[in-house]
Enzyme design. Sequence first.
Site: not given
Length: 471
Positions: A131, A185, A188-189, A192
């Site tokens: 990222s 990940k 995380h997105n 986001e």
Amino acid sequence: MNSHNNYKFGMIGLGTMGRNLLLNMADKGFSVTGHDKNLQMIALLKEEGKAHHLNGFADVKDFINSLEKPRKIILLVPAGAIVDNVINELIPLLDKGDIIIDSGNSYFADTSRRDEELKALGIHFFGMGISGGEEGARFGPSLMPGGDKEAYAMMKDVLEAVSAKVDNEPCVTYIGPGASGHFVKMTHNGIEYAIMQLIAEMYEFLKNGLNYSNEQIQQFFAKCNEGRLKSFLIEITANIFLVKDKQTGNLLVDMIRDQAKSKGTGKWTSQIAMDLEVPIPTIDSAVAMRNLSKLKQLRVSLENDLGKSTPVKVDPEMDIHLENAFFFAMVSAYAQGMHLLQQASRTYEYNLNLAEIAKIWRGGCIIRATFLSDIYQAYSRNPELGHLFKDENIQQQLSDSLDSTRKIITKALNHGISVPAFAASLTYFDMLKTGRMPSNLTQAQRDYFGAHTFERTDEEGIFHNDWNSGN
């Protein structure tokens, strides 16, 4: 140019991310090369990497033969079938003990499958989330490697060298076995998505609720970034409101069509959370709003039919309330993501260290924010913390922001301003602190129409009632 067989690392895929990560490695003194079938990408690598005499290979066999053994190859190609195609092309050319690292946004289940298939062939494999975008890849991303621990140990030096640093500590850690790196990940997105949607809703409230000018909006976000909301996403939002469109002279943001696109990681987060039975309503709302934004023609038609939102009476305290409400909702979004990671860790036996994950997200990544230090501290104090809302420091911060959150959401709803992610964050909080939910009625209904049974509050066991008998 380096001689035959002595490049330490190789990169397959010399697009923006792959090329910049390779340049980052070269800056740190590592001997690296790349492969891409597109000769223009190789030419660009040579041009941008001329200070290090970088070169690449169009022929995959020449590329493989240029690497020292055991070969260490990073893939930065589009997720999906292309990853499988590249791996299948590599397999006949590799030896046992060689390493493949998939650094694209691959779906975690695909990573699990590839891990098993390559393990059977004696080839090390791990998935690594990256990222930070183009700038992060070039100057220091947040890295989330998971899978083969032996392979990670052989890559640790270079990954720590190229990662972002916070307090001189690298923003990379071994995440766990299997597809854990790509799962983290993905989550995380999802976070986001949620934070971006919350920022969009703040923008909507400022623009159409308070009738703020673009200049006032820019000043609001710039001020937010000076305090506890300091983060990459708030920072770039303030910057966006400074950029003029070269064609019209207007602000560029005003010339961009209001239809948000996506690449799937947010949707995956929502889908997997449903499978794991973990509620993440703020993230779900963000995914839904991207989909709703695509309905442009229908939205314009219904605006004409049903009317627009109405202005909110400007209150000198409104900016402060909006900052507080965003903080509350942001905390909720992070908490939902961390809760999903916790459940995934149990289900998939990832043995995730949530404190370490928060720690490596403090720099380099898109969701980096001052608040991540609070998350890191919460899980450092209690690694077995059942939920972020159970931390006393977090509880106090939520309580301090709660009144403002209710005021902003009430104002928005009363004036027809859509704030679905804010509302989802608040209702998640309110329901999560409800000791007795109305779900007993839901279960009674399920038993009434489908004989789905229920559990009682006063004794153990599974029960069914003949509801039509009246007792």
